[in-house]
Design a protein around this motif. Structure first.
Motif, PDB file in Angstrom:
ATOM      1  N   THR A 156       0.914  -0.943   0.032  1.00 48.40           N
ATOM      2  CA  THR A 156       0.067   0.351   0.118  1.00 48.40           C
ATOM      3  C   THR A 156       1.118   1.220   0.035  1.00 48.40           C
ATOM      4  N   PRO A 161      -1.592   5.536  -0.473  1.00 46.78           N
ATOM      5  CA  PRO A 161      -2.905   5.249  -0.136  1.00 46.78           C
ATOM      6  C   PRO A 161      -4.456   5.453  -0.820  1.00 46.78           C
ATOM      7  N   SER A 240      -5.929   1.644   7.612  1.00 49.80           N
ATOM      8  CA  SER A 240      -6.611   3.145   7.473  1.00 49.80           C
ATOM      9  C   SER A 240      -6.459   3.700   8.613  1.00 49.80           C
ATOM     10  N   LEU A 244      -2.401   4.724   5.948  1.00 45.82           N
ATOM     11  CA  LEU A 244      -2.596   4.336   4.068  1.00 45.82           C
ATOM     12  C   LEU A 244      -3.395   3.409   3.412  1.00 45.82           C
ATOM     13  N   GLN A 247      -8.988   6.872   2.361  1.00 44.50           N
ATOM     14  CA  GLN A 247      -8.696   8.905   2.975  1.00 44.50           C
ATOM     15  C   GLN A 247      -9.440   9.391   3.041  1.00 44.50           C
TER      16      GLN A 247
END
Length: 302
Positions: A156, A161, A240, A244, A247
């Motif tokens: 990731t 991200p 999360s 990463l 968002q």
């Protein structure tokens, strides 16, 4: 001379018989599944979660980014069942919308891992070509050498991200498990009599793998997939949580948990709500996976 009448011979209907047998087998499987301990409860929770994700705009009392600065850090009450955060956003609504992200990651990531891993396992287990089999399995061993979360974190971070990259990373991490599982099942199935009979009459290797071997290794795949959804949801929440994954402003249980951990002393409901959602969902998928395994095990229902 009057001809004698003979009764018409019954017309064979092999397709209809197969369909009836398949339907009977499915009914028996669901009966055994519902007869296990926690599978009915887990199925109800998962069905409720799916309906919540599908009808989130109808169920959520507030918009996902709708904030009320006059009601920041409000305790759970009738208007805000799970309270509000520092921006006055309704946590209950954000948890509802966060279920969409978790289910999307769980289904798509497991689909990626199962399709690619099954293909690798079929080829490696059936062809038994030294170089090809060794290359595939050594690549799977190399992926298994890394801790799963660390590998997903590295993938990731390299891709960037986002929700799509999280699904790709979690899917790649799950490929070796499916490949090794399928290969082990294929090694036992490929030596059976009906496979030898198919080879004798000239059936191609691809048709043998897809029509004769793959249907006989689907039972462990189903169990692995049901347990893999729980792992994918937990991995997405972890990524999360570390920043990463998904968002902002897209709500995610892991991101909500990371945001709420700084307010545990003043507003613990900010972390308790998404944490409870993760716990209940992962537990439900694990219980369902155990129930499917018990229902498909011939030694348990014989």
């Amino acid at each position: 001379m009057q001809g004698t009448r003979t009764a018409a011979a019954p017309v064979a209907d092999p397709l209809g018989q197969q369909a009836r047998r398949r339907a009977t087998g499915l009914r028996a499987f669901f009966a055994r599944l519902m007869g296990t301990r926690m599978a009915p409860v887990a199925s109800f929770i998962i069905a409720l979660l799916v309906l919540t994700a599908v009808f989130a705009p109808i169920i959520a009392p507030y918009g996902v980014e709708e904030g009320d600065f006059a009601a920041t850090l409000t305790r759970p009450n009738r208007e805000h069942l799970m309270g509000t955060d520092t921006l006055g956003r309704d946590i209950f609504s954000r948890v509802i919308y966060g279920s969409r992200v978790s289910l999307q990651v769980g289904v798509i990531a497991v689909g990626i891992a199962m399709i690619i891993g099954t293909a690798f396992g079929l080829v490696a287990g059936y062809t038994r070509i030294g170089l090809l089999e060794s290359t595939i399995m050594r690549a799977m061993d190399a992926l298994l050498a890394f801790p799963t979360l660390v590998l997903a974190l590295a993938i990731t971070a390299a891709l960037g991200p986002s929700l799509t990259n999280v699904m790709i990373a979690v899917g790649i991490v799950g490929i070796p498990g499916y490949a090794r599982l399928v290969r082990g099942q294929v090694l036992s199935v490929r030596e059976r009599e009906f496979i030898e009979a198919a080879r004798t009459i000239g059936v191609s290797d691809l048709r043998i793998m897809l029509r004769h071997i793959l249907p006989n290794v689907t039972a462990p795949l189903i169990v692995q997939a049901s347990l893999g959804v729980a792992f994918a949801i937990l991995s997405e929440a972890s990524l999360s949580f570390l920043g990463l994954g998904v968002q902002p402003p897209t709500p995610s249980w892991g991101a909500m948990l990371a945001f709420g951990k700084d307010y545990l002393n003043h507003a613990p409901w900010m972390a308790i709500a998404p944490g409870a959602a993760i716990f209940i969902t992962v537990l439900a998928f694990n219980f369902l996976g155990d129930g499917i395994r018990d229902a498909l095990d011939p030694h348990l229902h014989r």
